[in-house]
Design an enzyme around this catalytic site. Structure first.
Site, short mmCIF file in Angstrom:
data_model
loop_
_atom_site.label_atom_id
_atom_site.label_comp_id
_atom_site.label_asym_id
_atom_site.label_seq_id
_atom_site.Cartn_x
_atom_site.Cartn_y
_atom_site.Cartn_z
N SER A 89 46.94 -1.87 48.70
CA SER A 89 48.40 -1.67 48.55
C SER A 89 48.85 -0.41 49.27
O SER A 89 48.07 0.53 49.48
CB SER A 89 48.78 -1.55 47.08
OG SER A 89 48.31 -2.65 46.36
N1 SAH Z 1 43.79 -2.82 43.82
C1 SAH Z 1 43.33 -3.12 45.17
C2 SAH Z 1 44.26 -4.00 45.96
C3 SAH Z 1 44.32 -5.33 45.39
S1 SAH Z 1 44.71 -6.67 46.45
C4 SAH Z 1 43.02 -1.87 45.95
O1 SAH Z 1 43.24 -0.76 45.46
O2 SAH Z 1 42.53 -2.02 47.08
C5 SAH Z 1 44.49 -7.91 45.23
C6 SAH Z 1 43.06 -8.29 44.96
O3 SAH Z 1 43.06 -9.19 43.86
C7 SAH Z 1 42.38 -9.02 46.11
O4 SAH Z 1 41.22 -8.34 46.49
C8 SAH Z 1 42.09 -10.40 45.53
O5 SAH Z 1 40.88 -10.96 46.01
C9 SAH Z 1 42.01 -10.10 44.05
N2 SAH Z 1 42.24 -11.26 43.14
C10 SAH Z 1 43.07 -12.30 43.32
N3 SAH Z 1 42.99 -13.12 42.25
C11 SAH Z 1 42.10 -12.57 41.38
C12 SAH Z 1 41.60 -12.95 40.10
N4 SAH Z 1 41.98 -14.06 39.49
N5 SAH Z 1 40.71 -12.13 39.50
C13 SAH Z 1 40.29 -10.99 40.10
N6 SAH Z 1 40.72 -10.59 41.31
C14 SAH Z 1 41.62 -11.36 41.94
#
Ligand code: SAH
Length: 240
Positions: A89
């Site tokens: 993000s």
């Molecule tokens: N917090 C992260 C950015 C998140 S992007 C950072 O600091 O870099 C969102 C992430 O959520 C992605 O990596 C995606 O693969 C994950 N995601 C999507 N659906 C999910 C689920 N059901 N459970 C766990 N992770 C998930």
């Protein structure tokens, strides 16, 4: 102020010293300067006031959480690709969500969507322990490595679908979801402590989502506040 010969001389001595500095140390101080600037212009100037959050954002080396090809962009005002079609993000959003969480040093936190591990590291600066779940095994592995290398002993990473939370460690003081579900998952509401807070972007995939803060009071009643329009990658299910 007139420049004295001593100052000129001092500048030359300083530059010679710089030239002898290792390039790694030079890059590190460049990153530190970029981070201080990022916090001032992108975060504090936009209204994030919590000094603990600002200080965590100044401390965590964001460039260590992005792929090598993106390092020079690590402190820009934008999300960045981290592989597997996912993104880290924008720094402001990480700071805003962290401020909204109102973290306390005794808190235990659940994050859904580890991604690069950066948000987990920022939270780990402020709380007792962060449990974080990532659905993409390759990202979970990379995030764990980055967090281990930087010495974050108070973060536990797990690969899996975070929709069902992490019942073994519940209840949590804070739950932060960094991918957007189209509804708030009931298992996560159930795993929130009384008096706890959930920060979550909610909405359809193709549209703008709402950043919401849910609070559970001591009787278990949940109230919701809508904070801002945001864009996140979707929260996927393992069956997707
Ligand atoms: N917090 C992260 C950015 C998140 S992007 C950072 O600091 O870099 C969102 C992430 O959520 C992605 O990596 C995606 O693969 C994950 N995601 C999507 N659906 C999910 C689920 N059901 N459970 C766990 N992770 C998930």
């Amino acid at each position: 102020m007139p420049i004295s010969p001593y100052m000129i001389c001092g500048a030359i001595v300083f530059c010679l010293f710089c030239a002898h500095e290792s390039s790694a140390a030079g890059a590190a101080s460049e990153y530190t300067a970029a981070r201080v600037d990022m916090v001032m212009r992108q975060i504090a100037d936009r209204g994030v006031r919590d000094e603990r959050v600002l200080s965590a954002m100044r401390k965590v080396p964001r460039h260590e959480f992005v792929p090598a090809a993106e390092r020079r962009n690590a402190y820009r005002d934008t999300p960045l690709p981290i592989g597997e079609g996912q993104t880290i993000s924008q720094p402001y959003i990480v700071a805003l969500m962290t401020e909204l969480a109102e973290a306390d040093s005794s808190d235990r936190v659940l994050e859904i969507g580890t991604g690069s591990g950066y948000q987990a590291a920022v939270l780990a600066e402020l709380v007792r322990h962060v449990y974080t779940i990532e659905i993409e095994p390759a990202l979970a592995q990379r995030a764990k490595q980055a967090l281990d290398q930087l010495g974050y002993r108070n973060v536990t990473v797990r690969a899996g679908d975070g929709y069902a939370g992490w019942p073994e460690h519940a209840p949590f003081d804070i739950i932060m979801i960094t991918a957007a579900p189209d509804h708030v998952p009931q298992p996560l509401i159930d795993q929130l402590k009384s008096g706890g807070r959930m920060v979550v972007p909610v909405g359809p995939i193709a549209a703008t989502q709402q950043l919401r803060v849910l609070e559970k009071d001591t009787t278990g009643k949940v109230t919701t506040k809508v904070v801002a329009p945001v864009r996140f990658v979707p929260l996927r299910r393992n069956s997707d």
